[in-house]
Design a protein around this motif. Sequence first.
Motif, PDB file in Angstrom:
ATOM      1  N   VAL A  51       0.818  -1.029  -0.103  1.00 14.01           N
ATOM      2  CA  VAL A  51       0.026  -0.174  -0.002  1.00 14.01           C
ATOM      3  C   VAL A  51       0.937   1.160  -0.090  1.00 14.01           C
ATOM      4  O   VAL A  51       1.871   1.319   0.856  1.00 14.01           O
ATOM      5  CB  VAL A  51      -0.934   0.071   1.331  1.00 14.01           C
ATOM      6  CG1 VAL A  51      -1.607   1.523   1.179  1.00 14.01           C
ATOM      7  CG2 VAL A  51      -1.739  -1.311   1.163  1.00 14.01           C
ATOM      8  N   SER A  52       0.590   2.242  -0.944  1.00 10.53           N
ATOM      9  CA  SER A  52       1.510   3.267  -1.002  1.00 10.53           C
ATOM     10  C   SER A  52       0.550   4.280  -0.173  1.00 10.53           C
ATOM     11  O   SER A  52      -0.896   4.271  -0.418  1.00 10.53           O
ATOM     12  CB  SER A  52       1.501   3.845  -2.419  1.00 10.53           C
ATOM     13  OG  SER A  52       1.924   5.419  -2.292  1.00 10.53           O
ATOM     14  N   PRO A  53       0.959   5.141   0.620  1.00 11.04           N
ATOM     15  CA  PRO A  53       0.207   6.334   1.542  1.00 11.04           C
ATOM     16  C   PRO A  53      -0.506   7.420   0.570  1.00 11.04           C
ATOM     17  O   PRO A  53      -1.305   8.123   1.068  1.00 11.04           O
ATOM     18  CB  PRO A  53       1.230   6.641   2.397  1.00 11.04           C
ATOM     19  CG  PRO A  53       2.469   6.751   1.845  1.00 11.04           C
ATOM     20  CD  PRO A  53       2.415   5.277   0.896  1.00 11.04           C
ATOM     21  N   ILE A  54       0.092   7.318  -0.796  1.00 10.29           N
ATOM     22  CA  ILE A  54      -0.114   8.747  -1.495  1.00 10.29           C
ATOM     23  C   ILE A  54      -1.832   8.824  -1.653  1.00 10.29           C
ATOM     24  O   ILE A  54      -2.256   9.982  -1.537  1.00 10.29           O
ATOM     25  CB  ILE A  54       0.724   8.758  -2.806  1.00 10.29           C
ATOM     26  CG1 ILE A  54       0.708  10.106  -3.352  1.00 10.29           C
ATOM     27  CG2 ILE A  54       0.252   7.560  -3.686  1.00 10.29           C
ATOM     28  CD1 ILE A  54       1.505  10.269  -4.563  1.00 10.29           C
ATOM     29  N   ASN A  55      -2.591   7.810  -2.035  1.00 12.02           N
ATOM     30  CA  ASN A  55      -3.914   8.013  -2.011  1.00 12.02           C
ATOM     31  C   ASN A  55      -4.723   8.529  -0.957  1.00 12.02           C
ATOM     32  O   ASN A  55      -5.618   9.440  -1.138  1.00 12.02           O
ATOM     33  CB  ASN A  55      -4.495   6.606  -2.715  1.00 12.02           C
ATOM     34  CG  ASN A  55      -4.421   6.803  -4.395  1.00 12.02           C
ATOM     35  OD1 ASN A  55      -3.784   7.690  -5.007  1.00 12.02           O
ATOM     36  ND2 ASN A  55      -4.889   5.357  -4.961  1.00 12.02           N
ATOM     37  N   ALA A  56      -4.470   7.767   0.130  1.00 12.04           N
ATOM     38  CA  ALA A  56      -4.995   8.268   1.453  1.00 12.04           C
ATOM     39  C   ALA A  56      -4.903   9.636   1.749  1.00 12.04           C
ATOM     40  O   ALA A  56      -5.492  10.347   2.039  1.00 12.04           O
ATOM     41  CB  ALA A  56      -4.674   7.337   2.638  1.00 12.04           C
ATOM     42  N   ILE A  57      -3.440  10.107   1.571  1.00 13.56           N
ATOM     43  CA  ILE A  57      -2.982  11.485   1.710  1.00 13.56           C
ATOM     44  C   ILE A  57      -3.728  12.437   0.825  1.00 13.56           C
ATOM     45  O   ILE A  57      -4.283  13.398   1.142  1.00 13.56           O
ATOM     46  CB  ILE A  57      -1.362  11.616   1.454  1.00 13.56           C
ATOM     47  CG1 ILE A  57      -0.631  10.665   2.590  1.00 13.56           C
ATOM     48  CG2 ILE A  57      -1.033  13.217   1.428  1.00 13.56           C
ATOM     49  CD1 ILE A  57       0.793  10.788   2.394  1.00 13.56           C
ATOM     50  N   ASN A  58      -3.908  12.072  -0.420  1.00 11.05           N
ATOM     51  CA  ASN A  58      -4.538  12.749  -1.244  1.00 11.05           C
ATOM     52  C   ASN A  58      -6.108  13.038  -1.150  1.00 11.05           C
ATOM     53  O   ASN A  58      -6.625  14.209  -1.234  1.00 11.05           O
ATOM     54  CB  ASN A  58      -4.277  12.443  -2.794  1.00 11.05           C
ATOM     55  CG  ASN A  58      -3.226  12.835  -3.140  1.00 11.05           C
ATOM     56  OD1 ASN A  58      -2.336  13.753  -2.972  1.00 11.05           O
ATOM     57  ND2 ASN A  58      -2.444  12.004  -4.149  1.00 11.05           N
ATOM     58  N   ARG A  59      -6.848  12.068  -0.689  1.00 12.97           N
ATOM     59  CA  ARG A  59      -8.035  12.062  -0.081  1.00 12.97           C
ATOM     60  C   ARG A  59      -8.341  12.994   0.921  1.00 12.97           C
ATOM     61  O   ARG A  59      -9.316  13.488   0.907  1.00 12.97           O
ATOM     62  CB  ARG A  59      -8.701  10.665   0.116  1.00 12.97           C
ATOM     63  CG  ARG A  59      -8.753   9.663  -0.926  1.00 12.97           C
ATOM     64  CD  ARG A  59      -9.563   8.375  -0.887  1.00 12.97           C
ATOM     65  NE  ARG A  59      -9.498   7.377  -1.806  1.00 12.97           N
ATOM     66  CZ  ARG A  59      -8.674   6.512  -2.042  1.00 12.97           C
ATOM     67  NH1 ARG A  59      -7.650   6.084  -0.923  1.00 12.97           N
ATOM     68  NH2 ARG A  59      -8.644   5.602  -3.160  1.00 12.97           N
ATOM     69  N   ALA A  60      -7.327  12.990   1.859  1.00 15.92           N
ATOM     70  CA  ALA A  60      -7.475  13.844   3.221  1.00 15.92           C
ATOM     71  C   ALA A  60      -7.255  15.257   2.611  1.00 15.92           C
ATOM     72  O   ALA A  60      -7.880  16.220   2.920  1.00 15.92           O
ATOM     73  CB  ALA A  60      -6.389  13.440   4.011  1.00 15.92           C
ATOM     74  N   LEU A  61      -6.478  15.557   1.422  1.00 20.52           N
ATOM     75  CA  LEU A  61      -6.321  16.695   0.924  1.00 20.52           C
ATOM     76  C   LEU A  61      -7.345  17.318   0.383  1.00 20.52           C
ATOM     77  O   LEU A  61      -7.986  18.412   0.269  1.00 20.52           O
ATOM     78  CB  LEU A  61      -4.845  16.722   0.039  1.00 20.52           C
ATOM     79  CG  LEU A  61      -4.588  17.969  -0.574  1.00 20.52           C
ATOM     80  CD1 LEU A  61      -4.410  19.265   0.410  1.00 20.52           C
ATOM     81  CD2 LEU A  61      -3.325  17.953  -1.513  1.00 20.52           C
ATOM     82  N   VAL A  62      -8.035  16.408  -0.417  1.00 20.82           N
ATOM     83  CA  VAL A  62      -9.220  16.709  -0.998  1.00 20.82           C
ATOM     84  C   VAL A  62     -10.217  17.124   0.030  1.00 20.82           C
ATOM     85  O   VAL A  62     -10.887  18.184  -0.227  1.00 20.82           O
ATOM     86  CB  VAL A  62      -9.952  15.621  -1.817  1.00 20.82           C
ATOM     87  CG1 VAL A  62     -11.408  15.631  -2.305  1.00 20.82           C
ATOM     88  CG2 VAL A  62      -9.087  15.350  -3.037  1.00 20.82           C
ATOM     89  N   ASP A  63     -10.473  16.570   1.029  1.00 17.74           N
ATOM     90  CA  ASP A  63     -11.464  16.987   2.164  1.00 17.74           C
ATOM     91  C   ASP A  63     -10.857  18.544   2.495  1.00 17.74           C
ATOM     92  O   ASP A  63     -11.605  19.239   2.714  1.00 17.74           O
ATOM     93  CB  ASP A  63     -11.032  15.997   3.446  1.00 17.74           C
ATOM     94  CG  ASP A  63     -12.011  14.854   2.982  1.00 17.74           C
ATOM     95  OD1 ASP A  63     -12.913  14.575   2.065  1.00 17.74           O
ATOM     96  OD2 ASP A  63     -11.691  13.902   3.594  1.00 17.74           O
ATOM     97  N   ALA A  64      -9.537  18.642   2.866  1.00 16.88           N
ATOM     98  CA  ALA A  64      -9.038  19.934   3.170  1.00 16.88           C
ATOM     99  C   ALA A  64      -9.412  20.899   2.012  1.00 16.88           C
ATOM    100  O   ALA A  64      -9.866  22.139   2.321  1.00 16.88           O
ATOM    101  CB  ALA A  64      -7.239  19.874   3.457  1.00 16.88           C
ATOM    102  N   LEU A  65      -9.296  20.626   1.005  1.00 15.00           N
ATOM    103  CA  LEU A  65      -9.475  21.617  -0.337  1.00 15.00           C
ATOM    104  C   LEU A  65     -11.187  21.989  -0.177  1.00 15.00           C
ATOM    105  O   LEU A  65     -11.765  23.142  -0.662  1.00 15.00           O
ATOM    106  CB  LEU A  65      -9.276  20.956  -1.666  1.00 15.00           C
ATOM    107  CG  LEU A  65      -7.770  20.947  -2.013  1.00 15.00           C
ATOM    108  CD1 LEU A  65      -7.576  20.151  -3.324  1.00 15.00           C
ATOM    109  CD2 LEU A  65      -7.272  22.360  -2.442  1.00 15.00           C
ATOM    110  N   ARG A  66     -11.997  20.809  -0.032  1.00 13.58           N
ATOM    111  CA  ARG A  66     -13.362  21.156   0.292  1.00 13.58           C
ATOM    112  C   ARG A  66     -13.714  22.330   1.339  1.00 13.58           C
ATOM    113  O   ARG A  66     -14.625  23.158   1.165  1.00 13.58           O
ATOM    114  CB  ARG A  66     -14.028  19.844   0.229  1.00 13.58           C
ATOM    115  CG  ARG A  66     -13.957  19.162  -1.129  1.00 13.58           C
ATOM    116  CD  ARG A  66     -14.602  17.536  -0.843  1.00 13.58           C
ATOM    117  NE  ARG A  66     -14.815  16.882  -2.023  1.00 13.58           N
ATOM    118  CZ  ARG A  66     -14.763  15.617  -2.201  1.00 13.58           C
ATOM    119  NH1 ARG A  66     -14.434  14.778  -1.247  1.00 13.58           N
ATOM    120  NH2 ARG A  66     -14.899  15.237  -3.653  1.00 13.58           N
ATOM    121  N   ALA A  67     -13.139  21.869   2.307  1.00 14.35           N
ATOM    122  CA  ALA A  67     -13.297  22.997   3.473  1.00 14.35           C
ATOM    123  C   ALA A  67     -12.694  24.319   3.174  1.00 14.35           C
ATOM    124  O   ALA A  67     -13.358  25.391   3.591  1.00 14.35           O
ATOM    125  CB  ALA A  67     -12.306  22.355   4.510  1.00 14.35           C
TER     126      ALA A  67
END
Length: 343
Positions: A51-67
């Motif tokens: 498992v690469s952490p990059i997708n999970a990190i980017n999903r969290a970044l998507v949440d931050a962008l939405r906020a």
Amino acid sequence: MDLDAVLLLSFGGPEGPEQVRPFLENVTRGRGVPPARLDAVAQHYRHFGGVSPINAINRALVDALRAELPELPVYFGNRNWDPYIEDTVAQLAADGIRRAAVFATSAWGGYSGCEQYAEDIARARRAVGERAPELVKLRQYFDHPLFVAMFAEAISAAAETLPAGLRDTARLVFTAHSIPVAADERYGPRLYSRQVAHATALVAAAAGYPEYDQVWQSRSGPPQVPWLEPDVEAHLAALAEAGVRAVIVCPIGFLSDNIEVLWDLDHEVRLQAQAAGLAYARASTPNADRRLARLARGLIEELRDGGAPQRLAGPAGLGCGFGVDGAPCGAAHCAVAVAPPVR
């Protein structure tokens, strides 16, 4: 410029052991990489359960962008793995999006850091066809004040993890992904390496380090092809030989703690440092820091409202599109032009 949405565009990574080899084949397709090399790199991913952490990190970044951008829907697409950008752009079209800003998870110019993302955009629009929205790639941000602040803070936090008696004498070493020397000359004299050098100077000053080193990591390819040097492992060996007792390594070239950070720096380089008697601390990358979402919001506001770019001053000629001196690198994709027409 009116915008209907934001697209976070990234590299992608496997999220299970069975995905590792297909992912690596996607990354290296057409490059003639020997199967044995893919097998070796696959072991790096399997060390972390595939498992690469990059997708999970980017999903969290998507949440931050939405906020940060509640007025705009935020989408997520990758070059090399699910969710693929082609599928994401098809979804934008189905949702009636007419024009979206694209925030790529690379701060740099050059081919891998910038133009290849523009190629991803063009390929996805061609795949979708006439319904495809306009996609506007945001400018590079290696000299943005928030980019500098995040890395400077990470250096200070890493220093605190060293033994108290070694913190004041620890050597700060910046590292970024090496590329072939010929690729560094593709858009003008040393565009990428000069951008990295400028960013390291800004971050070192913000962190309070008048002296530091800037090196390279994760090179690949045949040994007869010149790549940017010195390599981080060779440099740390030289520091130990010179009597340095502690190092802080800052992976300024990476926006997230991906496998090349976790394996190359946290595993291989850390073991080497320990064997050489060096106390070792590694600064974090921004990952999904809310300030990265604020940075993206600022770039979008520049594009949408025509505001002045937020950037820290430096030598002329470092930019691409919105360069320090306003001069493009010569590639047709330089922001803020919209993506090429669908053909």
